[in-house]
Structure formats: C-alpha cells, structure tokens
Design a protein around this motif. Structure first.
Motif, PDB file in Angstrom:
ATOM      1  N   LYS A   1     -49.553 -19.729  41.742  1.00 19.24           N
ATOM      2  CA  LYS A   1     -49.393 -21.303  41.848  1.00 19.24           C
ATOM      3  C   LYS A   1     -50.168 -22.095  42.955  1.00 19.24           C
ATOM      4  O   LYS A   1     -49.724 -23.052  43.315  1.00 19.24           O
ATOM      5  CB  LYS A   1     -47.746 -21.768  42.019  1.00 19.24           C
ATOM      6  N   GLU A   2     -51.422 -22.108  42.834  1.00 17.51           N
ATOM      7  CA  GLU A   2     -52.245 -22.321  43.832  1.00 17.51           C
ATOM      8  C   GLU A   2     -52.775 -23.843  42.889  1.00 17.51           C
ATOM      9  O   GLU A   2     -52.954 -23.759  41.949  1.00 17.51           O
ATOM     10  CB  GLU A   2     -53.743 -21.447  44.035  1.00 17.51           C
TER      11      GLU A   2
ATOM     12  N   ARG B   1     -50.623 -17.410  38.609  1.00 17.60           N
ATOM     13  CA  ARG B   1     -49.472 -16.471  39.246  1.00 17.60           C
ATOM     14  C   ARG B   1     -49.246 -17.049  40.476  1.00 17.60           C
ATOM     15  O   ARG B   1     -48.018 -17.072  41.052  1.00 17.60           O
ATOM     16  CB  ARG B   1     -49.518 -15.035  39.095  1.00 17.60           C
TER      17      ARG B   1
ATOM     18  N   LYS C   1     -52.836 -29.885  39.927  1.00 19.39           N
ATOM     19  CA  LYS C   1     -51.706 -28.974  39.404  1.00 19.39           C
ATOM     20  C   LYS C   1     -51.538 -27.538  39.951  1.00 19.39           C
ATOM     21  O   LYS C   1     -52.654 -27.312  40.117  1.00 19.39           O
ATOM     22  CB  LYS C   1     -51.546 -29.205  37.988  1.00 19.39           C
ATOM     23  N   PRO C   2     -50.446 -26.966  39.973  1.00 19.09           N
ATOM     24  CA  PRO C   2     -50.329 -25.585  40.390  1.00 19.09           C
ATOM     25  C   PRO C   2     -51.081 -24.764  39.230  1.00 19.09           C
ATOM     26  O   PRO C   2     -50.547 -25.244  38.062  1.00 19.09           O
ATOM     27  CB  PRO C   2     -49.014 -25.376  40.794  1.00 19.09           C
ATOM     28  N   LYS C   3     -51.679 -23.665  39.342  1.00 21.00           N
ATOM     29  CA  LYS C   3     -51.911 -22.921  38.062  1.00 21.00           C
ATOM     30  C   LYS C   3     -51.940 -21.255  38.635  1.00 21.00           C
ATOM     31  O   LYS C   3     -52.194 -21.003  39.860  1.00 21.00           O
ATOM     32  CB  LYS C   3     -53.412 -23.321  37.797  1.00 21.00           C
TER      33      LYS C   3
END
Length: 313
Positions: free
Chosen positions: A41-42, A39, A35-37
C-alpha cells in the motif's frame, strides 16, 4: 501559449512532453491524487505527476475539481490561455470550461463522433474497426460532444491489442495537440460539429472478459485482443479460471459440438468450438500459473477432446 495541462495515466504523458518541447509555457499540471498500490500500500504518484516534476512544473491534485472554490481560485491566479485535457479522470464544470481565453481542448482517443466515452481504444478492436485515431476537440458540458478540431488516423492491425493500440494513440496525441494549439493561436482552426454515426465506449469491467462461447470465433478473438493486457479475457476449466492471451480463428472441422467444447488438439495449440467457427488457443494462463504458450500447457495438462470450457457462474 500559457497552458494548464490536465491528465493522469501514462497515456497522457507524450502530450505533456510535446507541449514542453514545443516551447509552450505549461504553468501548471492537474492530475488525480496519489493512491496506495500493491500489497505494501505504498503511495504511487501518477505518470503525469512524475513527468511534470521532472520539468519543474507545479502540480495540483484536487480530489474534486467541481465545487472546489480553492482550486478555482488557483486556476484564476494562473490565468491560462488554454487548458489541455487528456485522460484526466474528472468531469470539468462549466466555470472551468469557460475560464481560458482559448477554451478547454480535449485529446480523445477515437475518431469522433464514434466511440465517445471511457474506453474507446479497446472497443474499437472488440467491434472490429479497421481504423481509429486521435481527435482534438473543444470541451463542453456533454461527454465528448464538443466541436472537433483536428484528427490523426491510425490503422488497426489484424493482431492489434488494446496495449499496442494504446501506445500508438498515446504517441499520436503529442504532435496533434501541438498542431492544434499552433492553429488555434493563429485563428486558422475550423470548428467541426459532431454529426453522423456515434456510439458510446462504455467503461471496461472484469466481467466483460468472461468468454461467451456461443459468440462467433472471430468476435471472441477480437475480445481477447481488445482486453489485453487488462482486464483480459478468461474462461473456466474444471472450476478453475483460465485466461486466454492469444488465439486465432479456424473454420468448422467435422461435426459441430456444443460451444466451449474442445474440438481439436495439436502439439502447439488446441481449438474450442464456438457459436460459429473454432477458436484456436495459442497462449493462455491457468489459475495460479504464469502465462504460457498452448504447447507448454498441453505438455503439462491432460486436456482431452470433449472437455468443456465454461463461463463463470
């Protein structure tokens, strides 16, 4: 034994590591999708995926295991003798539960039948339990209702937090699942039906941490510990959110005021009136600031007797 392991967060990792160290053939690991995580969104891989890759174990990340013929075909190809599940994050359908020779074994973070459900670690603290533990159990279609196998009891310390208890229970899961599989293969396990007092540990939400000052001070103090580090307990002062990280309980002192009212101010802490007793605030975090001890807060903020902490509207 030939094992398929299903788990996702860091809580699950010690159990996977224990199975590998004990010599079991972990033929595949199933975990939630990346999942992206943050700021940027990596994409972040799960803790279990990271551990599996370090051992060269094949990893599968179906968005859904239920109603997924492709995934079911892969499981049949692997043909595990047992599926071990701990904090996986998806409900297993009947066709998966019935696939392995020895069934699906769940590692649950409570002393079943108490605290079935999503957040047993935190609720055991919030409710004031003196002990909790890990239970291995056969999985069935009900939620945490299958026959119990083995248990490890863990005392809950007076200053236990959700975070510290999480780590203790996570570490206990490894040895218990290794012992469970050893006895399962030897045919020496007793299946124990879940009978007696039961309760459901509902999922944690941020709103749960909104402190109701009409509660007893002891109950609020347990709430603070149980919700640490997430989602944390909080209140509001002059319209701004204040997280409470550490507190103590004091008896009433002098005339009782309205719940939420600052009743005493010292050099290193201050006390707030509750429905029964005073909550001594020792560590807190004002909105937009770092976590700090109450002494530092008092030296930088003009808190006064009679100021009122409120619930979020």
């Amino acid at each position: 034994m030939k094992v398929v392991f299903m788990g996702t967060p860091d809580f699950s990792v010690p159990a996977l590591e224990a199975l590998v160290a004990a010599g079991h053939q972990v033929a595949g690991v199933v975990t939630q999708p990346d999942k992206p995580k943050g700021r940027g969104k990596e994409m972040q891989i799960t803790a279990v995926k990271k551990a599996a890759l370090s051992h060269g174990i094949p990893v599968y990340q179906p968005a859904r295991v239920k109603g997924n013929p492709e995934f079911m075909t892969k499981l049949k190809e692997i043909d595990p003798e047992v599926i071990v599940v701990i904090a996986f994050g998806q409900i297993l359908p009947k066709e998966i539960l019935e696939l392995p020779k020895y069934g699906c074994i769940n590692i649950h973070a409570s002393l079943l039948p108490k605290y079935r459900g999503a957040a047993p670690i935190q609720w055991a603290i919030i409710d004031g339990e003196k002990e909790t533990g890990i239970t291995t159990m056969y999985m069935e279609e009900g939620l945490d209702t299958g026959d119990m196998l083995l248990k490890t009891v863990i005392p809950i310390d007076e200053e236990e937090t959700g975070g510290t208890l999480h780590d203790k229970l996570s570490a206990a899961g490894g040895p218990l699942i290794v012992e469970t599989l050893e006895k399962l293969e030897a045919g020496s396990l007793e299946r124990i039906p879940q009978e007696g007092e039961s309760c459901y540990a509902k999922i944690l939400t941020k709103s749960l941490g909104d402190i109701d000052w009409s509660m007893d001070a002891a109950a609020i103090e347990r709430l603070i510990r149980g919700l640490l580090p997430w989602p944390s307990a909080y209140t509001r002062l002059e319209g701004r959110t204040v997280k409470i990280w550490k507190a103590g309980v004091l008896p009433e002192q002098g005339e009782k005021t309205a719940p939420g009212t600052v009743a005493a101010i010292g050099k290193e802490s201050f006390s707030v009136q509750t429905g029964n007793g005073l909550l001594e605030v020792k560590e807190l975090q004002p909105e937009g600031k770092k976590r700090m001890d109450a002494g530092a807060f008092l030296r930088g903020y003009p808190l006064k007797m009679g100021d009122v902490f409120e619930r979020k509207q």
